[in-house]
Write a protein that holds these residues in place. Sequence first.
Motif, PDB file in Angstrom:
ATOM      1  N   LEU A 118       0.837  -1.206   0.000  1.00  0.00           N
ATOM      2  CA  LEU A 118       0.000   0.000   0.000  1.00  0.00           C
ATOM      3  C   LEU A 118       0.872   1.256   0.000  1.00  0.00           C
ATOM      4  N   ALA A 125       2.484   1.749  -3.315  1.00  0.00           N
ATOM      5  CA  ALA A 125       1.552   2.254  -4.316  1.00  0.00           C
ATOM      6  C   ALA A 125       1.364   3.752  -4.166  1.00  0.00           C
ATOM      7  N   SER A 126       1.289   4.231  -2.893  1.00  0.00           N
ATOM      8  CA  SER A 126       1.045   5.669  -2.762  1.00  0.00           C
ATOM      9  C   SER A 126       2.299   6.470  -3.079  1.00  0.00           C
ATOM     10  N   PRO A 138      -5.282  -1.335  -9.486  1.00  0.00           N
ATOM     11  CA  PRO A 138      -4.707  -1.774  -8.209  1.00  0.00           C
ATOM     12  C   PRO A 138      -3.926  -0.664  -7.513  1.00  0.00           C
ATOM     13  N   LEU A 139      -3.118   0.062  -8.297  1.00  0.00           N
ATOM     14  CA  LEU A 139      -2.315   1.133  -7.689  1.00  0.00           C
ATOM     15  C   LEU A 139      -3.213   2.216  -7.099  1.00  0.00           C
ATOM     16  N   ALA A 170      -5.071   0.896  -4.001  1.00  0.00           N
ATOM     17  CA  ALA A 170      -4.135   0.740  -2.881  1.00  0.00           C
ATOM     18  C   ALA A 170      -3.778   2.103  -2.292  1.00  0.00           C
ATOM     19  N   THR A 171      -3.516   3.081  -3.163  1.00  0.00           N
ATOM     20  CA  THR A 171      -3.179   4.415  -2.661  1.00  0.00           C
ATOM     21  C   THR A 171      -4.337   5.011  -1.885  1.00  0.00           C
ATOM     22  N   VAL A 189      -6.780   3.471  -0.365  1.00  0.00           N
ATOM     23  CA  VAL A 189      -6.947   2.762   0.903  1.00  0.00           C
ATOM     24  C   VAL A 189      -5.882   3.213   1.902  1.00  0.00           C
ATOM     25  N   TYR A 190      -4.646   3.302   1.439  1.00  0.00           N
ATOM     26  CA  TYR A 190      -3.586   3.696   2.367  1.00  0.00           C
ATOM     27  C   TYR A 190      -3.851   5.100   2.916  1.00  0.00           C
ATOM     28  N   ILE A 230      -0.739  14.439  -5.427  1.00  0.00           N
ATOM     29  CA  ILE A 230      -1.778  13.815  -6.256  1.00  0.00           C
ATOM     30  C   ILE A 230      -2.681  14.890  -6.843  1.00  0.00           C
ATOM     31  N   LEU A 236      -0.732   6.468 -15.790  1.00  0.00           N
ATOM     32  CA  LEU A 236      -0.239   7.554 -14.933  1.00  0.00           C
ATOM     33  C   LEU A 236      -1.193   8.739 -14.981  1.00  0.00           C
ATOM     34  N   LEU A 239      -6.657  -4.556   8.643  1.00  0.00           N
ATOM     35  CA  LEU A 239      -6.668  -4.942   7.236  1.00  0.00           C
ATOM     36  C   LEU A 239      -7.903  -5.771   6.900  1.00  0.00           C
TER      37      LEU A 239
END
Lengths: 458, 424
Positions: A167, A170-171, B222-223, B226-227, B229-230, B248, B287, B320
């Motif tokens: 995670l 990814a960020s 997925p990226l 994941a971002t 969620v993080y 971002i 991207l 998680l």
Amino acid sequence: MQLLVLSLVLLALTALGYRLGRGRALAVIDCHPRHLHSLPSYHGYWVAMWCGLPALLVLAGWLMFEPSLLRALVMSALPAELAGLPDERLALVYNEVRNVARYGHSASSAAVADAARHYASLRQTIFAAAALAALSLAIAGLVYARSRIHRQLRTRNRVESAIRVFLIAASLVAIFTTIGIVLSLLFESLRFFQSVSVSEFLFGTSWSPQMAIRSDQVGSSGAFGAVPLFTGTLLIAGIALLVAVPLGLLSAVYMAEYAAPRFRAVVKPLLEILAGIPTVVYGFFAALTVAPFIRDAGTALGLTVASESALAAGLVMGIMIIPFVSSLADDVITAVPHSLREGSYGLGATKSETITLVVLPAALPGIVGGVLLAASRAIGETMIVVMAAGLAANLTANPLEAVTTVTTQIVTLLVGDQEFDSPKTLAAFALGLVLFTITLALNMVALSIVNRYREKYD
Amino acid sequence: MTDNSPTAAAAHRPSLDAAAHVRRRYAAERRFKAIGLGAIFLALGFLAILLWTIVSNGLSAFMQTYIRVDVRFDAESVAGEDYQGAIKSALYARFPAVESRGERRELAALLSSGADTALRRMLTADPSLVGTTKPVWLVASDDVDMAIKGHISRQPGASGNRLTDRQLGWLGELEAAGTVEKRFNTILLSSGDSREPELAGLWGAVVGSVFSLVITLIVSFPLGVATAVYLEEFAPKNRWTALIEVNINNLAAVPSVVFGLLGLAIFLNFLGMPRSAPLVGGLVLALICLPTIIIAGRAALKAVPPSIREAALGLGASRLQVVNDHVLPLAMPGIMTGTILGMAHALGETAPLLMIGMVAFIVDIPASPLDPSAVLPVQVYLWADSPERAFVERTSAAIMALLLFLGAMNLAAILLRKKFERRW
């Protein structure tokens, strides 16, 4: 094809790892899950991780480094008559070798055919080595992890920390993208500024990026003064804002203050369509319909209008950014507290007086922020100007003449095959750097204005 | 009031003025409202003109002119694969009066230079045709097609240098005999690009677009999730997280052409990936739409009420497990909607793909994401740049196809939102 088979095999191995790990965990505790630290499925995931991840890393490394490794090996084995060629010819030879080996093109000489055979056999060897390494790592990881499973093993914690690492990684991609943009623009720009000085680029008023193929050719040095591009960009973006700001603002006011909910529900999505249409469509529309229309109208009025006038491109770009202005302005207008409006009504003002004298001044910072965002959008917009604006760099403020923009030049300099090291192609990166800096600055300012304004009323 | 004394009249006058004043103010009010409504309808009018221009130009591209000639499949020309020769002799037989070489060349130019592929296909399907004479409908050349559709004038001497008066005469004769016909244009939908407008098709670009979008989806979904969620569920509130967030937001506003420069410098020049390949196009587009997916994903995650997290945590789930088993499934419709919108945006993106060499002229249909290929918006750009009149309608048709795909994706997003949207 081979890669696909290998990936499928690895995927199957990983799935097998999951089943084996889970089964092993259940066997260890004789099917009493309560005796296990983690759920059986976590043991399965853990084994699958050990099986799949190292192999994945090997494959990724192979994908990354195969082209350069192959190139180095093939080049070092080239016969003397080919290896002695200058660099750019050598690159062509290597391309030919690759095309012969991979796509079965016919070779122009025996040496190339030899090199192609060498290339093909090397490629096979490298792939076989990578496949072998990946498979053996996968099997070894599977066996090792499965043998480690016992009652107290905290597989949940381990799997979860691995996922957490993913995670975070990814960020970080967003950060790396920015770094990548800045570095690639900066490096190529620095190379450009070795041949053209920064002050000439930023303040020079003549732009004609023709670089000669041979250095002794007439007119071999191009001119790289970017001021005409900047003024052209500002002219077109200015016209676009002149169209978009009044239209966008007025429609936002109507939507926020007057429109019935049902009208709003129908018209708002329709307006958003304008933002969803690809810019290449606008470019075609501008070049096919708007530009000839403006030229004919100008001729009827006795004006001379260039067929690729700034007015056409700016007008169409303005239509495109109407929804940006209107949706941002709509947000800030609805965010103005109702107490302000009610105070104004209480003093006897009509609705339009309230809007122009109370609501709009209160919403002004947000509207300015929105206009700046729209301006950054207009400056960075590419396809409309590539298709409808000119290529000649005129230093003019006349909207009826053809001007060129930063983005148009980036595209024209880089489209087509040319050698990558000439100032001509590198100039595109310098222009890209300017574009990136300006849009970034505009966005920062706009976002900070909008945010500060939001806080004031929250 | 019946009092007529002068003082009373004087007292009335200001109130009459006030009434006029109020009327003026109300008129201003109505004007203001009308101007607002006018702005909206002006914007919608632009939209209508744009769509009408595209559709009215593009509809005729879905029909293509065919000409019927009686082709003799003689053994010689079949053995020598000289189908062009067979077509030419069929035309000469149809117009026996035409004899000089220049005239014969003009006559042959009525048909497309790619008309012979139809004959080849017929013969491979049925080898027993050799030696027979069959009427065959063959693709007309783009100029004939334009003349039949009325896009270039058929008045003798008026059509410029596109069709000669003789050619127009033959065309009229063929039409009078009922051997000219407009049929549904399957070539446009099924073949790759071509320099000849009548042989150019969209299918190669559609396949290239699909490959690119699949790569984009595989990389960015997925990226992005994941971002999101993080940042939304795990990240501590510190300077680093703030930096990532600012980053971002800024990436979302970087002009797409700059992403193209990034792709050119890093993917092509530094990593040595193939030019014009959907693989690289997909990576660059990934991207570009990553910030969209992240922002939509965070909004969707934020909309899941904390009580659900607390309930799961209270039952002993790890953080998680909470995210994976409870929060993500509930947020998924919102994330998917954002992803589809991001994909739709990526589908229409052109400028960054020009940077990585996707403007090459490619005839073959790509078989894998590594083959050189075009994508739909780039095909639009390439055709819009071509001088032939027949490419105007084909460009419009390509735009219609592009808008159709975009509309379908947006509709899917709207339906998804309608069906699964929950308010707590």
